[in-house]
Design an enzyme around this catalytic site. Structure first.
Site, PDB file in Angstrom:
ATOM      1  N   ASP A   8       9.513  52.203 -70.185  1.00 52.93           N
ATOM      2  CA  ASP A   8      11.073  52.553 -70.728  1.00 52.93           C
ATOM      3  C   ASP A   8      11.221  50.716 -71.244  1.00 52.93           C
ATOM      4  O   ASP A   8      10.068  50.025 -71.238  1.00 52.93           O
ATOM      5  CB  ASP A   8      12.328  51.976 -69.495  1.00 52.93           C
ATOM      6  CG  ASP A   8      13.566  52.973 -70.417  1.00 52.93           C
ATOM      7  OD1 ASP A   8      13.326  53.241 -70.994  1.00 52.93           O
ATOM      8  OD2 ASP A   8      14.430  53.534 -68.774  1.00 52.93           O
TER       9      ASP A   8
ATOM     10  N   GLY B 239      32.530  23.384 -63.311  1.00 55.08           N
ATOM     11  CA  GLY B 239      31.793  24.419 -63.356  1.00 55.08           C
ATOM     12  C   GLY B 239      31.799  24.418 -65.193  1.00 55.08           C
ATOM     13  O   GLY B 239      30.656  25.585 -65.476  1.00 55.08           O
TER      14      GLY B 239
ATOM     15  N   LYS C  41      15.921  66.030 -69.142  1.00 56.48           N
ATOM     16  CA  LYS C  41      16.768  66.161 -67.518  1.00 56.48           C
ATOM     17  C   LYS C  41      17.309  67.304 -67.401  1.00 56.48           C
ATOM     18  O   LYS C  41      17.628  67.419 -68.530  1.00 56.48           O
ATOM     19  CB  LYS C  41      17.721  64.660 -68.254  1.00 56.48           C
ATOM     20  CG  LYS C  41      16.480  63.387 -67.294  1.00 56.48           C
ATOM     21  CD  LYS C  41      17.871  62.737 -67.786  1.00 56.48           C
ATOM     22  CE  LYS C  41      17.038  60.672 -67.940  1.00 56.48           C
ATOM     23  NZ  LYS C  41      17.690  59.995 -68.129  1.00 56.48           N
TER      24      LYS C  41
ATOM     25  N   ARG D  65      21.045  68.808 -66.410  1.00 55.10           N
ATOM     26  CA  ARG D  65      21.969  68.524 -64.982  1.00 55.10           C
ATOM     27  C   ARG D  65      22.871  69.571 -64.755  1.00 55.10           C
ATOM     28  O   ARG D  65      22.948  70.793 -65.061  1.00 55.10           O
ATOM     29  CB  ARG D  65      23.200  67.775 -66.217  1.00 55.10           C
ATOM     30  CG  ARG D  65      24.500  67.118 -65.171  1.00 55.10           C
ATOM     31  CD  ARG D  65      25.108  66.038 -66.439  1.00 55.10           C
ATOM     32  NE  ARG D  65      24.739  64.749 -66.010  1.00 55.10           N
ATOM     33  CZ  ARG D  65      24.301  64.209 -65.456  1.00 55.10           C
ATOM     34  NH1 ARG D  65      25.559  64.298 -63.910  1.00 55.10           N
ATOM     35  NH2 ARG D  65      24.064  63.398 -65.591  1.00 55.10           N
TER      36      ARG D  65
ATOM     37  N   ASP E  91      12.747  59.240 -71.486  1.00 53.33           N
ATOM     38  CA  ASP E  91      13.903  61.256 -72.429  1.00 53.33           C
ATOM     39  C   ASP E  91      13.267  61.273 -74.206  1.00 53.33           C
ATOM     40  O   ASP E  91      12.308  60.263 -73.993  1.00 53.33           O
ATOM     41  CB  ASP E  91      15.057  60.491 -72.653  1.00 53.33           C
ATOM     42  CG  ASP E  91      15.533  59.292 -73.650  1.00 53.33           C
ATOM     43  OD1 ASP E  91      15.339  58.625 -74.008  1.00 53.33           O
ATOM     44  OD2 ASP E  91      16.166  58.922 -72.441  1.00 53.33           O
TER      45      ASP E  91
END
Length: 280
Positions: free
Chosen positions: A208, A34, A182, A184, A158
């Site tokens: 993004d 491998g 955002k 929370r 953001d």
């Protein structure tokens, strides 16, 4: 000479065409146990490796490519990291944790004279390298697949990433820029909404640097559709898109997903090669 990592063959070919440099013959193999093995037909005394490190195996392969070039007598090696894995582990989050980005940067530095990184999540990771390191901004390339947009709004997830949205908007040539806020409410409940701009009837482009699981982005798409955005497009420099990320976005109602080829996926509509070529 352009030397491709196995996960970045398409981008390496694009870069070779963009720069007029020859594309090296490289083979990738594994031993029965491998372990990886590469072989490079090196020509000349300068080489540029183009290798995204999406997996741990990609890191091993990159180090082998560097060593193979040194063994072949190549004098100057530039390493291009279109996508630098572990870049988000740029600090020790808890006592006893490694700074993984630093460890990887130091390893790469041993076999390279110069490093280029494309839109790292945190530009500060460049400070971890022991050789001259520069960032390449490929975000502007994301404007290319955007067709005629109606009163476009470019949104970042953001405030910290708003420069990416501005770059894509500037490359497109029209539109407004905003970011999501955002809030929370609990450990699992997060409310997101555009900071200021109205979205009703507008085409919205979400921008993004990386889309990994797609959870936050799909939530953003759903919010925009609930607020009657005309169409919602998703653009990112690095389309990691792990597990069922594309399915999440499709179910949320995204019109299309556009990414670059720093990570070669089905949504890699544009190449980062011109931006990289300008920096070489």
């Amino acid at each position: 000479m352009i030397v491709a990592g196995s996960a970045t063959q398409g981008l390496a070919a694009e870069l070779a065409a963009e720069t007029g440099r020859p594309l090296a013959r490289v083979s990738y193999d594994r031993f029965p146990d491998g372990e990886r093995k590469v072989q490079v037909a090196a020509e000349g005394d300068r080489a540029t490796i183009v290798a995204s490190t999406v997996s741990d195996g990609d890191w091993v392969e990159l180090l082998q490519l560097q060593d193979a070039l040194t063994e072949s007598g190549v004098e100057t090696v530039t390493t291009v990291l279109p996508y630098m894995g572990y870049a988000r582990q740029d600090k020790a989050f808890e006592e006893g944790d490694p700074v993984s980005a630093r460890a990887m940067a130091r390893a790469i530095s041993t076999g390279s004279d110069r490093v280029l990184t494309v839109n790292p999540h945190e530009a500060a990771v460049c400070e971890f390298f022991d050789v001259p390191t520069e960032t390449v901004d490929a975000a502007g390339r994301l404007a290319a697949p955007l067709s005629e947009l109606s009163d476009p709004l470019f949104l970042s997830p953001d405030a910290g990433a708003i420069s990416l949205a501005e770059t894509v908007r500037d490359a497109y040539g029209a539109g407004a820029v905003d970011h999501f806020e955002k809030t929370r409410h609990s450990g699992t409940e997060v409310e997101i909404e555009p900071s200021e701009a109205a979205v009703d009837g507008r085409d919205v482009v979400l921008v993004d640097d990386i889309i990994a699981t797609g959870s936050t982005m799909s939530q953003s798409v759903a919010v925009l559709n609930e607020r009657d955005a005309a169409r919602v497009f998703v653009s990112c420099v690095h389309p990691l898109l792990v597990r069922n990320a594309q399915l999440k976005l499709a179910r949320a109602g995204v019109e299309a997903i556009y990414g670059t080829d720093t990570i070669e996926r089905g949504v890699s509509e544009v190449s980062a090669a011109p931006a990289i070529a300008d920096a070489l």
